[in-house]
Design a protein around this motif. Sequence first.
Motif, short mmCIF file in Angstrom:
data_model
loop_
_atom_site.label_atom_id
_atom_site.label_comp_id
_atom_site.label_asym_id
_atom_site.label_seq_id
_atom_site.Cartn_x
_atom_site.Cartn_y
_atom_site.Cartn_z
N CYS A 1 0.85 -1.20 0.00
CA CYS A 1 0.00 0.00 0.00
C CYS A 1 0.88 1.25 0.00
O CYS A 1 1.92 1.29 0.67
CB CYS A 1 -0.91 0.01 1.22
N SER A 2 0.49 2.27 -0.73
CA SER A 2 1.23 3.53 -0.75
C SER A 2 1.00 4.28 0.55
O SER A 2 -0.13 4.38 1.03
CB SER A 2 0.77 4.39 -1.93
N THR B 1 1.04 7.35 0.97
CA THR B 1 0.28 8.58 0.73
C THR B 1 -1.22 8.37 0.89
O THR B 1 -1.97 9.34 1.00
CB THR B 1 0.57 9.12 -0.68
N LYS B 2 -1.66 7.13 0.89
CA LYS B 2 -3.09 6.84 1.02
C LYS B 2 -3.52 6.61 2.46
O LYS B 2 -4.68 6.33 2.73
CB LYS B 2 -3.44 5.62 0.17
#
Length: 577
Positions: free
Chosen positions: A427-428, A430-431
């Motif tokens: 998962c990034s 930034t999310k």
Amino acid sequence: MKNNRKQLLKLVFLFIVGFGVSFLSVNQVKAVSDNVKFTVHYIDVGAGDGALLQYGEGENAKYALIDAGPIEYERTDDAWVNTSKIVLNYLKKHNITELEFALVTHPHVDHMGGFLSIFEDDDIHIKKIYVNQNTINLNNPNFSTTDNLYDTDIIRRFDEALEKRQRKSKEKKLEEFVVEEPVAGKKVWLGPEGEGMLMEILGPVDTDFIFGRAVSLVARQVNKYSVVCKLTYGTNTFLMTGDTQKEPVQDMISKGKNLQAQVLKVPHHGMQDVTEENKKGDYTSDHKLLFDRTQGALAIVSNGYKNANRSPLDRTVRDLGEYNIYTTSHNGSIKVVSDGKKLSIEGSKSSTAEEYGEYIPKTRSSRLLSAVNVKTTGAKTLNPTRSDAANTYNLYEKKPVTVSFSATARSFTDLTAIQYKVVNKGCSNTKVSYKNGNQVTIGDGFCGRIYVRFVTPLGSTVMKLPGFTVDTKAPVSAKIKGNKKGIKTLSLSSKNSYNTKFKKYIKLYFSASYGTSGKYCTKYKIVPKGKSASGYKWKTGNSVTYKTKKKKVRVYVRFIDKSGNITERKTNGFYIK
């Protein structure tokens, strides 16, 4: 006896000197009142420099100016933005009519252009002007008068406007607009001497510079003559650099000038004069030497929104990696406020500090934090890394883990919040949003990483913990199968029996379902009838072939996951006929 007297006198002398120095230091700290603040306004002048210095507030405030920005600048969309009165309007907005002094770091229009409108306004009074006399040779054939950035006409207009204002002041018998050359070693106070802000001119200390550009643009050479000065208020320090370059920085260092400062105004708007593409010989000019010497926490880039130069350059930003970087293009006009001990920062486009600098793993600190600590209840050590370091997931825990974070702010700032976010593998980051807190408990089934943000009034330090997995469950569906019928998978508590027989040989295979951590290995041991399993060593393998005849045995198997969870099984007893 004489030697004893000499030693005694020496000790008395050292005591007096030491006491005197200590007393002076205490007085210097006390001299800065908690009620009087010093502020540097890095004005958003577009693609240029302009900084207002302010000591105190209200009617008793004292002001000064370092550069005044350009007349106009070009944007990436080819539009030209008129910036000729930005500094003047900024002064009027703050009801400022008198400046104790103004400093022109060097004669380039993106630093001096805004002075034209200031000189022409009779309501603005400047007591003294420090003008860098290392001017461009206007008659040099290599100098282009059509170059907008270095238009000689602007320089002439500056001189004419200054002379005109000086004549007006003389007619009115006003002692103002007195010109003085800013030479290295010069010290100027803003506010009461000994209590106010001290400006010390550090350079340039030499004028015999190498012309490093293959491109014949003499005006670029003028950047090397930029005035560099340090502003000191209490224990807080600012370094103002104009467009200085590598060579004058080397000269200042060789002359013993102290370039350390908590706040750095990045030279030349984040650009550099000599690049690999236009260098002459082996000479290049970047700013890393200055960045490393300054060892600051804040880096201010005065560059202009969508400036055509696209500054700051990627190389400059990379070299500033550990600084908290603020740009006028992003933050607007930036105010850095000092009370003599602590600093705070505010951008006109945002009321809070949003920028962050990187964690320094080697020293377990950052430019804003003197120490960072991470504790875990787990078996593995979580050593923080920079947030942009490659993700790794090589650590495994078999129990839930509580991770706690703490830090100590440097003397010029305060730690106001600790935040974290837990990001699953794949998962990034930034999310995922940050949460407030100085600890987090990670349970079974987790595989990911944790980001930690330490917030101060000057910005944040962000670090990342190495990725890890929490797997509390032992492998399931553990099976021991043979290539022939008759092999059973039993629990260790099952009674041993040896009634199964095979011809020639039997090959056993081991399998299981592993949890979040995945399979580490399988181990086995072959134990003869009547013998204790504890007396035999484990061997690693996913299968085993048994051929020994007329010897009854049983096989024990360990299924181990990467977190260290173990499931053990055994076979029924068997033998080869």
